[in-house]
Scaffold this active site. Structure first.
Site, PDB file in Angstrom:
ATOM      1  N   SER A  13       0.835  -1.193   0.000  1.00 10.56           N
ATOM      2  CA  SER A  13       0.000   0.000   0.000  1.00 10.56           C
ATOM      3  C   SER A  13       0.872   1.246   0.000  1.00 10.56           C
ATOM      4  O   SER A  13       1.876   1.312   0.710  1.00 10.56           O
ATOM      5  CB  SER A  13      -0.888   0.004   1.255  1.00 10.56           C
ATOM      6  N   ASP A  14       0.504   2.240  -0.817  1.00 11.50           N
ATOM      7  CA  ASP A  14       1.094   3.548  -0.605  1.00 11.50           C
ATOM      8  C   ASP A  14       0.698   3.977   0.807  1.00 11.50           C
ATOM      9  O   ASP A  14      -0.324   3.547   1.335  1.00 11.50           O
ATOM     10  CB  ASP A  14       0.612   4.541  -1.653  1.00 11.50           C
ATOM     11  N   TYR A  15       1.475   4.838   1.408  1.00  3.87           N
ATOM     12  CA  TYR A  15       1.427   5.017   2.856  1.00  3.87           C
ATOM     13  C   TYR A  15       0.032   5.192   3.459  1.00  3.87           C
ATOM     14  O   TYR A  15      -0.307   4.569   4.449  1.00  3.87           O
ATOM     15  CB  TYR A  15       2.318   6.192   3.265  1.00  3.87           C
TER      16      TYR A  15
END
Length: 208
Positions: free
Chosen positions: A183-185
């Site tokens: 996941s992106d942050y």
């Protein structure tokens, strides 16, 4: 598993700083991308890092978007060629020497509405396949890309972070990707907080 940013070199004190990726792309020399990634790999291995959050495989066609300099530009073939070389330079054929490359941002993140970061991307299915998915497919099939990061954006009302079509049907079932999706942050939080398709973090979108 320790991950690090490495778009224009390993982002750490005393590491080598390379030209921005858009500048590297202007050379039209994928071998330079591979050589740069090899330096990044050696420096990351020296400090015990296992995963690099690069290359950026977004095809960008709106100069208003604030991350153009992180990309290989507007030409899907060039992005694919540079991306494949970067992945090979970072991962190598020997996992004892390599660093996991992470192709991002899956997908269409470089054509968000109005050029605003995190906005929806309005991309027809054929253009999505032929242009925006092309660099990712090449990286997976030609270079053995082992990690993919989802984008923050949504396509046709479905957040990329929660898209079964993108993350399972296309990436894994059609392309044979057997690596890890990261996941992106803030992407998981945003399924609830920004996209509003889940009432809480525990709820899986689409479940009852």
């Amino acid at each position: 598993m320790v991950h690090e940013e490495c778009c224009a070199g390993y982002m750490a004190r005393d590491a080598t700083v390379f030209p921005q990726i858009i500048g590297l792309a202007s050379t039209w020399q994928p071998e330079l991308a591979g050589k740069m990634a090899a330096v990044v790999r050696r420096q990351m291995r020296a400090v015990g890092a296992h995963q690099g959050l690069s290359p950026v495989l977004d095809v960008v066609r709106d100069p208003r978007w604030g991350r153009v300099e992180e990309t290989f530009g507007e030409d899907a073939h060039l992005v694919a060629s540079m991306g494949v070389a970067y992945v090979r330079g970072l991962q190598t054929d020997d996992w004892r020497q390599g660093v996991i490359a992470t192709g991002k941002h899956f997908v269409g993140y470089g054509l968000t509405d109005g050029g605003f970061n995190w906005n929806p991307a309005h991309i027809p299915p054929r253009e999505l396949r032929e242009v925006f998915l092309h660099p990712f497919e090449a990286a997976v099939k030609e270079a053995g890309l082992y990690s993919v990061m989802n984008g923050y954006n949504e396509i046709d009302g479905v957040p990329c972070a929660a898209s079964r079509e993108l993350l399972t049907e296309i990436l894994r079932d059609q392309w044979g990707f057997d690596g890890i999706v990261v996941s992106d942050y803030f992407a998981v939080d945003q399924i609830q907080q920004a996209h509003h398709i889940s009432p809480d973090k525990a709820h899986r979108p689409g479940s009852r």
